[in-house]
Structure formats: C-alpha cells, structure tokens
Write an enzyme that holds these catalytic residues in place. Structure first.
Site, short mmCIF file in Angstrom:
data_model
loop_
_atom_site.label_atom_id
_atom_site.label_comp_id
_atom_site.label_asym_id
_atom_site.label_seq_id
_atom_site.Cartn_x
_atom_site.Cartn_y
_atom_site.Cartn_z
N CYS A 36 34.63 45.35 42.77
CA CYS A 36 34.86 46.85 42.64
C CYS A 36 32.72 47.12 42.59
O CYS A 36 32.69 46.88 44.11
CB CYS A 36 34.99 47.60 41.17
SG CYS A 36 34.65 49.20 40.31
N HIS A 62 40.40 45.44 40.83
CA HIS A 62 40.74 44.53 39.76
C HIS A 62 41.65 43.93 39.57
O HIS A 62 42.68 44.33 38.81
CB HIS A 62 40.34 45.87 38.09
CG HIS A 62 39.11 46.63 38.16
ND1 HIS A 62 38.27 45.26 38.41
CD2 HIS A 62 38.72 47.66 38.83
CE1 HIS A 62 37.19 46.67 38.44
NE2 HIS A 62 37.83 47.61 38.66
N GLU A 90 41.31 41.20 37.52
CA GLU A 90 41.66 41.02 36.86
C GLU A 90 42.86 40.99 35.31
O GLU A 90 43.26 41.32 34.16
CB GLU A 90 40.21 40.77 36.01
CG GLU A 90 39.81 41.61 35.51
CD GLU A 90 39.12 42.38 36.75
OE1 GLU A 90 39.15 42.03 36.90
OE2 GLU A 90 37.92 43.33 36.63
#
Ligand code: XMP
Length: 516
Positions: free
Chosen positions: A80, A167, A169
């Site tokens: 990002c 993302h 994660e």
C-alpha cells in the site's frame, strides 16, 4: 538467524505483518519507516517490507523513506503506502482516484511474478487506500490490476522490488499467507527456523554467555511472563545462581503464591524468596478510597519492600532479569538500536533498583523478541503447566483496584473467594480459554437480601469477562444466561456475605476493563 525487516510507516497492520511472517517460521522485526539506512544492521536480513500508512505521500508530514533502502539488492515488498512511497520517490505519479478502494477487490494478472506462485487468477484481495498509482515510476512494470482497473501489483527487477496495493496480512485477503510465504521463503530464501525450540536453544546460550558466573535476580509477579523467564533462567543456569523474588501484597488471587512456588520448584529453584508483605501493604491503605492514591501507595510500597528484601539478602550486585516483551519495546518506538527500553510492570517504574541496573547494563530481557502468544508457546516448550501459561492478565496493583473504595483484609478475602469461584466455574464450563480476561469486582455498596426469614445486608460482586486481542479495546463476553445464573448462585451460596451478583455489560471504550 534469518530475518525479514518491516519498515513501519505508521500502519495499524505493521504488527500483523511481522506476526504473519513469524507464523511462517521466519523471524521478523519492526523498525520505524523513516529510520536512516546507516542505523540498520542488515547482516541477518534476507528481505525488506515497507508497510502501509494512514498518510498520503502528498501530506507534508508523511513519513519518508531513506532511498538507500532500495539499493540493498535484497528482495523488497511494498504494501500500500510502501508501494506509493516508492512510486512517488521514483518519479511515478500517485493520485486520489474518484473510485477509492476499500474492502474486497478481485485481482487480475497482467504478467507473472513469483510473489503470486500457486495463486489463481481472480483471487479476492483486501484493499484499504485513498490514493492509487496513476503512472508507474520508470523501470517499474505492471503485474496485476484490481477489478476497478487500478494497478494492484507492480515490480522492478533492477531494484528487486515488488509492490502491492492490497493487504495480504489481513485475514480477509485470500491467499494472503501464501503471498507472504512466497515472499519470505521463495523470493528472500529465508530459512523458516523461527520456532520456540530454536529460540529456547539460542536464548539459553545467550543467558549463559551474559550471566557468566554472576547471580541473576528476577522479580516474579505470578503472571505468565515472569514465570516463563524464571523457567528459562533455571533451565539455562545452575539453580544456585538464580534468585527469584515474589512479593505477596496481600492483594493477590487465591492460591497465587502457592502456584508460583510449585511451578518454579518444579524447575529446581533453590533461591525462591516468597515474601508475605501484606502487613506492609494493607495498613497504609486503611481509609484510602481514591483510586489514584491507592495505586500510588501500592506502587511506592512495592519499591520500598523490594529494596529492603534485596538488600537484606545481599543480592544487590546481581544481574536483573525482566519479562519485557517485544511489544513493550516496540510500541514505545524505542525498540530500535541503542535507544532506551521502556520498563514494563508498574512496580518497576521509577524503581531505583531497575534504574541502577539499567544504567550499568546489568539487565537481561530474554523475552524481548517475543509477542505474548509466543511467550505462551515458549512456556509450553519449557514444560510449564498449560494452566499457568494460559492465565488471564492480572494488574500490578492486584485486587487493590478491584475493591472499589477502601481496601481491607476482609474485603480481600471475600473478593479472592468470589474470584476463585468465578474462574473455577469458567474452567469447568470450558469457557476460560475463550475469554481474554475475567474477574470479580467488589462494589462499595451493601445491598439488602433475604436469608431464610431474615433480611440481611450483603456485599455486591460484579462479574467482568471480556474478549480482546491486546486489552486496548474489549467486547463483553456473551455468556449463555444459564451460565450466568449458575455462577451467580454458586457465589451467593458459597460466600454468605455476598448477597447480590451483577454482570458488567460495558465494552471498552467507553468503559475500561478494570473498574478503577
Ligand atoms: P484498563 O482497565 O485500562 O486495563 O482497560 C487494560 C489492561 O491493563 C490491566 N491494568 C493494569 N496492569 N497495572 C498493571 O500492571 C495497572 O495499574 C493496571 N491497570 C489496568 C488490566 O487488567 C487490563 O488487562
């Protein structure tokens, strides 16, 4: 040990990135994103990750990146803002688009890349960004697009860089773990040797090296962290070298002191000082009702008793071991380089003993690389009872902040009993491990009740049970009503002085977890 370094630009998920990489078996460490390149030791670093950020690259206070981080030749993943920063700095264009991307978005490949090995076309990513890439920086090529047609993955062979706009994660991102595994193991070639067995081996050697023949002192609170450090010290050093001090304030949970003794004696503790100091703590609390004043008295008394007991035993010259965790160091922004460490537990704050040890570098913090659940895993690896390892957190001032108003020995006894009954019931119902923290609070009111034919004024106990990930925010545990009813009857039946039980249904915020 191979590691992946995360440069944190203020992202809420930087910790999560490090956690995911560790779960893959590769040690991961976080540093501030704007750290100067020459402050970093890259000798064990196998790859870099640039995190997201709440900032836009156009904001004057947006965190900057030392350009040298792009010249290491190490595989680098920008997530990002990490990608936007690199694009902006490299001469590309980042822009606010009319279609902002938040939430799920499908990913379409435009070229192949090892980051996406074994991941099918059209997988669902998780986006959370206002700015998007408009023009790629020279030398960067498009790897994938989002369903809105924005660049979703971009690479640069020369810089060994790959950036993604989503993302991986967060758990909502399909194949997120696979993407991070591709990065850490395939692209970086890091060995996945991070587990609690290797940690135990390394840390044992390190403790032996640092301690040499010097005695080591550990202050035990009864909590998980200091218990695990105690086990670790006794595993690493001859027992006569290890001095364990536990101060019972008179405001501990039921059976706490006995449990501490049992756990550490099983590890062969020889110098275990269990100090019953309730006569130091409770008299000064007489008549005191202000919560902050209570905390101050408990903290000051702790320091005084600790100094007295350490000096009495001639162990002042020891090294001091502490159960400081990775998050304690990192969340202060001070976990990097030579900067001072934060001190964790309330009773060590301002403690002359700790200050003195720190000034001399006589401190060992063997949990300094671990997250809380890794400490729990280490405890299990060490062979500590799972019940001890899984214990709910307990505040430093103990029952003192759970007895609202004046603290007296009688109230401590009532609360200790009620709390033990509550916890036993949770264990018996298989609920204890589903709850992050549960306890009883003794309210500063008496309430009328009937016992047989007589009216009696009894104490009122509030039950608190919350779920949380870190204690910063908390939701109320949604008990089945029958569980609450049974627990309430159990407490009022077993403790005649308690006439009424209530359940605290406040989340945090606006309430805090503790009542004082
Ligand atoms: P609050 O009440 O602030 O609690 O929502 C968040 C977490 O911190 C613990 N807590 C303390 N721990 N000394 C401590 O060591 C304290 O004075 C203290 N006050 C709260 C609380 O139990 C919860 O886990």
């Amino acid at each position: 040990m191979d590691q992946i370094l995360v440069l944190d630009f203020g992202s809420q998920t930087a910790q999560l990135i490090a956690r995911r990489i560790r779960d893959i078996g590769v040690y991961s460490h976080i540093v501030p994103g704007n750290i100067p390149f020459d402050e970093i030791d890259l000798s064990e670093v196998r790859g870099l990750i640039f995190s997201g950020s709440p900032f836009s690259v156009y904001e004057p206070s947006a965190p900057t990146l030392d350009p040298e981080f792009l010249n290491t030749g190490l595989p680098t993943l920008g997530i990002c803002y990490g990608l936007q920063r690199v694009t902006h700095d490299g001469g590309g264009k980042v822009e606010k688009k009319t279609t902002r991307e938040f939430g799920r978005s499908r990913i379409h490949y435009r070229s192949t890349h090892p980051l996406f090995d074994s991941i099918p076309e059209n997988f669902v990513s998780w986006m959370s960004h206002g700015d998007s890439l408009d023009t790629l920086a020279p030398g960067y090529t498009l790897i994938a697009e989002s369903e809105n047609g924005h660049p979703a993955a971009v690479g640069c062979k020369e810089k060994n860089f790959v950036g993604i706009q989503f993302h991986p994660e967060v758990t909502h991102c399909e194949f997120g773990t696979q993407i991070l595994t591709n990065f850490a193991l395939k692209m970086c070639g890091a060995r996945n040797t991070w587990n609690m067995n290797t940690y135990l081996e390394n840390e044992t050697e390190e403790i032996r090296r640092v301690a040499g023949n010097r005695p080591v002192l550990l202050l035990i609170s009864g909590g998980v962290d200091s218990t695990v450090v105690g086990g670790l010290l006794l595993k690493s050093l001859p027992p006569h070298q290890v001095h364990l001090m536990y101060i019972d304030t008179g405001m501990m949970r039921k059976g706490e002191s006995a449990q501490v003794a049992l756990t550490l004696e099983a590890f062969g503790a020889e110098n275990l000082y269990l100090i019953n100091a309730s006569s130091d703590f409770l008299p000064p609390l007489k008549g005191v009702t202000d919560p902050e004043e209570k905390r101050r008295i408990i903290g000051d008394t702790f320091i005084r008793v600790q100094e007295r007991e350490v000096n009495n035993r001639n162990i002042r010259d020891s090294l001091l071991a502490q159960g400081t965790l990775y998050t304690d160091l990192i969340e202060s922004g001070k976990g990097v380089g030579k900067s001072a460490h934060v001190i964790k537990s309330h009773h060590n704050v301002r403690s002359p003993l700790v200050e003195e040890k720190r000034a001399r570098g006589d401190i060992i913090e063997p949990l300094g690389k671990l997250y809380k659940d890794e400490v729990r895993r280490l405890g299990l690896t060490l062979g500590i009872d799972p019940k001890v390892v899984g214990r709910h957190p307990f505040p430093g001032p103990g029952l003192g902040v759970r007895i609202l108003g004046e603290v007296t020995p009688e109230k401590c006894d009532i609360l200790r009993e009620a709390d033990a009954l509550f916890i036993d019931e949770l264990r018996a119902r298989g609920l204890y491990d589903k709850i992050w923290q549960a306890f009883c609070v003794l309210l500063p009111v008496r309430s009328v009740g009937v016992a047989g034919d007589t009216r009696e004024y009894g104490s009122v106990v509030a039950l608190r049970a919350i779920v949380s990930s870190d204690g910063m925010t908390a939701d109320v545990y949604p008990f089945e009503m029958k569980d609450l009813l049974n627990i309430s009857s159990k407490i009022t039946n077993m403790i005649p002085s308690v006439g009424r039980v209530t359940y605290d249904i406040s989340s945090k915020p606006p309430a805090t977890i503790e009542w004082e």
